[in-house]
Design an enzyme around this catalytic site. Structure first.
Site, PDB file in Angstrom:
ATOM      1  N   HIS A   1      43.298  45.447  32.387  1.00 37.95           N
ATOM      2  CA  HIS A   1      43.789  44.172  32.991  1.00 37.95           C
ATOM      3  C   HIS A   1      45.152  43.616  32.166  1.00 37.95           C
ATOM      4  O   HIS A   1      44.986  42.943  31.225  1.00 37.95           O
ATOM      5  CB  HIS A   1      42.538  43.140  32.717  1.00 37.95           C
ATOM      6  CG  HIS A   1      41.204  43.538  33.634  1.00 37.95           C
ATOM      7  ND1 HIS A   1      41.264  42.539  34.667  1.00 37.95           N
ATOM      8  CD2 HIS A   1      40.440  44.092  33.532  1.00 37.95           C
ATOM      9  CE1 HIS A   1      40.225  43.298  35.233  1.00 37.95           C
ATOM     10  NE2 HIS A   1      39.534  43.859  34.617  1.00 37.95           N
TER      11      HIS A   1
ATOM     12  N   GLU B   1      46.573  40.822  33.178  1.00 41.01           N
ATOM     13  CA  GLU B   1      46.523  39.288  33.314  1.00 41.01           C
ATOM     14  C   GLU B   1      45.771  38.873  31.986  1.00 41.01           C
ATOM     15  O   GLU B   1      45.777  37.733  31.787  1.00 41.01           O
ATOM     16  CB  GLU B   1      46.340  38.960  34.605  1.00 41.01           C
ATOM     17  CG  GLU B   1      44.568  38.991  34.676  1.00 41.01           C
ATOM     18  CD  GLU B   1      44.095  40.490  34.914  1.00 41.01           C
ATOM     19  OE1 GLU B   1      44.604  41.268  34.609  1.00 41.01           O
ATOM     20  OE2 GLU B   1      42.793  40.403  35.377  1.00 41.01           O
TER      21      GLU B   1
ATOM     22  N   CYS C   1      41.935  46.843  38.389  1.00 39.69           N
ATOM     23  CA  CYS C   1      40.571  46.962  38.323  1.00 39.69           C
ATOM     24  C   CYS C   1      40.056  47.104  39.588  1.00 39.69           C
ATOM     25  O   CYS C   1      40.221  47.974  40.389  1.00 39.69           O
ATOM     26  CB  CYS C   1      40.054  45.719  37.323  1.00 39.69           C
ATOM     27  SG  CYS C   1      38.306  46.124  36.880  1.00 39.69           S
TER      28      CYS C   1
END
Lengths: 261, 954
Positions: A223, A225, A96
């Site tokens: 994302h 994660e 990002c």
């Protein structure tokens, strides 16, 4: 051999560091959050790590344009360290805001010492920040070490400036040919031409992430994660929760590659 | 000085400009076809062209998409209209600090200051050769310029005005030998009541010396409604009873009666704290930021978030913010411009501005916004309500407020101090008028979220190293409130000249009361101060020793060695005479509805789904980051296409624990027009229903109250407040859900054309619950065709204040009531059935009742449904099908159960009124059969969803 040492780069406005740290830890890495000031002051050295991650956030408020100020700081104050880190086989991941930084620092699409003039990330077509889940198809031809063995992923995006843009004057096809596209926005069937909101920002070529020609520097807007366990999936209450989320393999791949290297 | 212009190259579309074009079309001005936005930067420096080239090429302009020029005639000469908008002098330019830093990074050290502006190049349709001057003015006034902080740049505009210098002179206020007339003026100027001012005059008579201006300011701040909640602590005569301290005798009393061991810190710190898992604790606080948001929605709302996050940082010895929640009350977005009071921003602009402010600030802080609500009513037009809440996580062992020792140093950390928010507290406590927007500019604070983010990061490190003994936020009332309260039991010396300032020209009084954002106050033992200051410097956060705590219980302020304030802490904090007030309440009589029941309820259902209060808020929710920190388990949008309205949000804050935190809210101001008691009871029931609906239970649930009321010096207003507070007590003790913190914002009213418009009595109840195992969570979307649908709880003829009555032009009188004993039993049993795995989907019934709930479950799950109204368990005979479909009776749920589990579900729910009223189908249609088995609703779920999504699909 020892553990894979991962550096999570912190700067004012970084805000996805903790979940990124968790993802790498669960993938077996030893993780150190390091403030950019510590690198500039030479209290910590990039060369002590195998993986460098620039996590999501709004570094320096994303003032002027997203990631720009941190990108300049990296390029001007740590440029040589980064060059040596890459030469020695280190991995770099930008998620990002981290992707925006890598591009604006000239680390992607290929490592150089000036900001890239062949690619930028710009304001979403919708004109606003949006947080939504997207289907991603992985380019099977990509040399990217982070996405080996992955065909599809379902991940959230959350950004206002994630539109991949290439120069207009050389034509789209040539513009895209310079990029090692790794991830494409697609629909649930893998069709990469599904339009908004499947492509949430209007990226050209539906590109969601790219890597350098070595495959060791990877930047992406979604994302991974934020989807490492099953109960992060927005529909787990309908489908049941898997043990791991789609994004987890990205971190496993990075750690495994670093162990082998 | 240099002027740099940056714009997108011609062949790149300008998404921000196109967004503005859409907003302009919404104003009815269709001649505008395109807007290009040029970024303007002024640098106060003498630079070579090589340096300017470097700044433009390497920093300000994107090499792919943008082009630049500097020190030349401005772009846009060929556009039809050009408007250039800059920040007013004295308003901090939000990007100045970053640009200064980035220019230094380029090796250019000589820039003294930076200002920015936007230049709008407006293009028109070919056939409308000229946009009328009036339209341009409308565009400027309604979209581009907020005169509170911005102006249109003209030739004569001064870009870098000189800041005035301040020359110290101690100001005394003559009250000891003053005329009655002069005294009355002083009293009014500082906003004291008669009783308060008498006590102040007595105090200074005893001292034998007039007060200084800062002494009176300190008293005014400390004794303001906003800081001390004097109405809630007052002595209120209410009919035959006298309520001595409303807060203590209702809301706090319930908490005392319940005496839950897991309540760790209640009503004494910046947030309430409960135990999470024995090691960790949770704190929760919701604040209001109403008046600033009315005049400058973006900045006002942003600082609302910033303020409540600092409350969390300032709880115990400091918590990490993990969830944000936002609830807004606005005027209807389609409110006519012709009816808009002068000086008032249009509801749509307030809505968009508040949303942007909260999102920009919350997103930048990296705190997920997981829960919220938006209500609309015409009485919020001039006085919107903005509730911002934050949950924090902190180790249980530091959950108590710290205590400093005498000799500990006062450290001010974070942002610099400017004129922002001067008199904000007094502003918040006063009525708005048509002139408010003109006079109140200093009350509007401008926030910088990155300064706050850096502050959070540094504070958590300092906390973990144990470098301070106490912490509090610098919010309303500024240093006066923060340091004054911290030092109440000890005493303090503060050296005001040491406070870092944004610019010169501030007087010692302004420094003491400024409400500049992003500041925290720490008490630091002398042996820790060096380490602490180094840590903050390494994190690029300002931290300064500005004084020390003493043991003489005096507030002593100095400015360059001169004593400017010397007040006794006892008087400052306990010298205020208790407020005395009268309250009355009479049940109002509204017209009973007399409209005929419609034959086809499909149209009614579509209408209710499309009502502002019911319709989808996805447009807003998506602009908040609800995934950051990676903890979300149940998101605000759920279902097959991630767009159904989830009931409560769940997060899992610890990566290695399966425990979760549930956050929900209940609010329904319409019921308050009939009876504030049942409004409060309904809000509490609603917040708890949502916790049960997602799979939680009531074992460990705590509540917050936020009262936004009109002027409570009017007995009827105060009576309504007393009744609502009484309900809070009565419900809380039965549900066994204690209140742990709260806030009130009174005087939410607006003077317009000689009339006073009060906001509806508005009580927001926010609930926080602990979930033992997040894998038990359920969402509200239908899961599978063939499943049974149970309606749990009884339906009564309770449509008073309902969405359905409102659409038909009525309020009615039968407000939904709550029997908390029955409701508690129902909620407990349902949570057990869910824990057992018998519930596949669950949704609570609120605005729009059964009709809305079943439609939402269907379209969220992408499945059809058949429902029989004659099976609905009724608490009293109701012969109207529309009333059964849209009644808003409390303590009701729709529950999806697999057919094979029906018997066991009913067994577990024994003693509770319920019935299987229908079945999930794969037909993708909603069919509802009436009392005589006639079909009263028959439509596709896509049509229902469209009606629900269309109103705010902006």
């Amino acid at each position: 051999m020892g553990k894979v040492r991962t550096l999570i780069l912190l700067a004012p406005g970084t805000n996805c560091d903790v979940e990124t740290e968790v993802a790498f830890q669960q993938a077996g890495a030893e993780v150190s959050p390091v403030h950019i000031g510590e690198l500039i002051r030479r209290e910590k050295r990039l060369s002590d790590y195998h993986i460098m991650v620039i996590p999501g956030g709004f570094t320096y408020g994303d003032d002027i344009s997203a990631g720009k100020v941190l990108a300049n700081e990296l390029r001007l104050k740590l440029g040589e360290d980064i060059e040596r880190f890459v030469e020695k086989g280190g991995l770099i991941l930008g998620i990002c805001n981290g992707f925006q930084v890598l591009v604006k620092a000239g680390i992607l699409p290929e490592l150089s010492n000036t900001a890239s003039s062949s690619l930028t990330l710009s304001v979403n077509d919708s004109g606003r920040f949006e947080c939504r889940w997207v289907y991603l198809s992985v380019n099977p031809e990509s040399p990217c070490v982070f996405t080996k063995g992955i065909a599809h992923m379902y991940l959230p995006v959350a950004h206002g400036e994630g539109k991949v843009v290439v120069p207009r004057d050389i034509g789209l096809a040539r513009g895209l040919s310079h990029l090692n596209a790794v991830l494409y926005y697609s629909d649930e069937h893998g069709n990469t031409n599904a339009g908004y909101p499947y492509n949430p920002n209007g990226s050209v070529g539906n590109i969601a992430g790219i890597c350098d020609s070595s495959g060791r520097i990877f930047g992406l807007m979604p994302h991974p994660e934020r989807h490492i366990r099953g109960t992060q999936h927005p529909q787990w209450t309908r489908r049941g929760a898997e043990d791991y989320g789609d994004g987890f393999q990205v971190f496993l791949n990075a750690v495994e590659w670093a162990i082998r290297a | 000085m240099h002027r740099i212009e940056v714009r997108l190259k011609h062949d790149f579309p300008d998404a921000k400009g196109l967004g503005l074009v859409k907003d302009i079309h919404d104003l009815g001005i269709t001649a505008v076809t395109d807007i290009r936005v040029v970024d303007i930067y002024w640098l106060d420096a003498d630079l070579t062209s090589a340096e300017l080239e470097l700044i433009c090429r390497s920093l300000l302009a994107d090499p792919v998409t943008q082009e630049y020029q500097y020190d030349q005639d401005s772009w846009g000469g060929d556009a039809y209209h050009i408007v250039e908008v800059a920040y007013n002098a004295g308003v901090a330019d939000p990007v100045e600090a970053t640009i200064m830093k980035a220019v230094r990074d380029l090796g250019i050290e000589k820039a003294k200051a930076v200002r920015t502006a936007k230049r709008y190049l407006i293009e028109l349709k070919a056939d409308s050769y000229q946009l009328k001057a009036i339209s341009l003015e409308v565009i400027c006034n309604r979209l581009l310029v907020n005169p509170i902080i911005q102006h249109v740049v003209e030739q004569k505009s001064v870009i870098f005005p000189e800041n005035p210098q301040y020359r110290f002179k101690l100001e005394w206020v003559n009250i000891l030998k003053s005329t009655e007339e002069a005294l009355s003026k002083i009293k009014q100027q500082f906003g004291f009541s008669d009783d308060e001012f008498r006590a102040i005059i007595d105090y200074f008579h005893r001292r034998g010396q007039d007060p200084t201006d800062v002494e009176l300011e300190a008293l005014a701040q400390t004794w303001s409604e906003h800081c001390v909640h004097k109405t809630f602590k007052g002595r209120i005569k209410f009919g035959d009873i006298t309520v001595d301290n409303l807060l203590r005798s209702t809301i706090m009393k319930a908490t005392e009666e319940l005496n839950k061991p897991w309540c760790l810190s209640v009503f004494e710190d910046n947030a309430g704290v409960i135990d999470f898992d024995g090691f960790w604790a949770l704190c929760f606080k919701v604040e209001t930021h109403n008046h600033p948001s009315a005049v400058e929605p973006y900045g006002g709302a942003a600082t609302g978030i910033g303020g409540v996050v600092r409350d969390i940082m300032g709880t115990g010895l400091g918590a990490k913010p993990i969830v944000n929640t936002d609830v807004f009350c606005f005027g209807p977005p389609d409110f006519s411009y012709d009816r808009l009071p002068r000086g008032v921003l249009h509801p749509r602009r307030i809505f968009k501005g508040v949303r942007a402010g909260v999102a920009d600030y919350g997103n930048r802080l990296g705190i997920p916004t997981l829960n919220g609500a938006i209500l609309f009513d015409e009485r919020y037009v001039a006085n919107p309500l903005v509730f911002c809440g934050t949950v924090g996580l902190l180790p249980r062992k530091i959950s108590q407020r710290g205590q400093q020792s005498s000799g500990d140093l006062v450290v001010l950390a974070g942002g610099k101090t400017g004129r922002d928010g001067i008199h904000g507290v007094t502003f918040a406590s006063e009525q708005l008028t048509e002139e408010s927007t003109a006079v109140s500019y200093t009350s509007v604070q401008i926030g910088d979220p990155i300064v706050e983010k850096k502050l959070i990061d540094a504070l958590l490190q300092a906390r973990n190293r144990g470098l301070y003994s106490r912490i509090t936020d610098c919010g309303g009332g500024g240093l006066s409130s923060a340091v004054g309260e911290m030092a109440a039991e000890t005493g303090v010396h503060v050296y005001l000249d040491r406070v870092p300032l944004k610019y010169t020209g501030l007087s010692y009084t302004e420094i003491w009361i400024s409400e500049s954002q992003e500041r925290m106050v720490l008490a630091v033992p002398p042996n820790c101060v060096e380490e602490l200051l180094t840590l903050f410097a390494d994190n690029d956060v300002e931290a300064t020793v500005i004084g020390e705590f003493t043991n003489d219980r005096r507030l002593q302020l100095f400015y360059h060695e001169e004593l400017v304030c010397d007040l006794n802490m006892e008087f400052l904090h306990h010298g205020r005479p208790q407020l005395r007030a009268e309250a009355v309440w009479e049940k109002p009589g509204h017209d009973e509805p007399d409209f005929a029941p419609p034959q086809d309820l499909t149209k009614s259902l579509l209408q209710v789904l499309g009502a502002w209060n019911v319709c989808s808020k996805e447009w807003v929710i998506r602009q908040y980051d609800h995934e950051v920190q990676g903890g979300s388990v149940l998101k605000p949008l759920v279902g097959k296409n991630n767009d159904g309205p989830g009931d409560a949000a769940i997060i899992k804050p610890l990566p290695d624990s399966k425990m979760g935190v549930i956050v929900s809210n209940g609010i329904n101001a319409k019921y308050g027009e009939i009876d504030p008691y049942w409004m409060a009871a309904s809000a509490i029931d609603e917040s708890l229903r949502q916790i049960i609906a997602v799979g939680g239970n009531l074992k460990r649930v705590a509540l917050l109250d936020n009262f936004c009321w009109g002027n409570t010096s009017r007995p009827d207003m105060l009576g309504a407040l007393v009744r609502a507070a009484q309900a809070c007590h009565d419900m809380s003790v039965v549900y066994e859900t204690p209140f742990i913190s709260g806030k009130d914002s009174l005087n939410n009213e607006f003077q317009f054309e000689g009339k006073v418009i009060s906001v509806p009595h508005t009580l927001l109840i926010s609930a926080i619950g602990v979930m033992e195992d997040v894998s038990r969570a359920i969402s509200m979307d239908f899961k599978q065709a063939g499943d049974l649908i149970y309606l749990v709880g009884t339906t009564n003829n309770e449509l008073g204040g309902s969405e359905y009555f409102r659409l038909n032009g009525f309020i009615g009188n039968n407000v939904p009531e709550v029997n908390p004993h029955e409701a508690k039993e129902l909620l407990d049993k349902l949570s057990k059935a869910t824990e057992k795995g018998l519930v596949k989907a669950c949704h609570d019934l609120s605005e729009g009742g059964l009709g809305v709930a079943v439609a939402e479950m269907a379209f969220a799950g992408g499945l059809g449904v058949i429902v029989h109204l004659k099976s609905v368990p009724l608490g009293e005979p109701i012969d109207r099908e529309d009333f059964i479909l849209f009644s808003e009776s409390n303590a009701r749920f729709l529950v999806e159960v697999a057919p094979e589990n029906g018997v066991e579900f009913e067994k577990m729910m024994a003693g509770i009124e319920l019935a299987a009223i229908g079945q999930v189908t794969d037909a993708e249609t909603l069919e509802i059969y009436g009392l005589n088995s006639r079909k009263v609703v028959d439509t596709s779920i896509q049509k229902l969803k469209d009606a629900w999504q269309r109103p705010i699909r902006w």
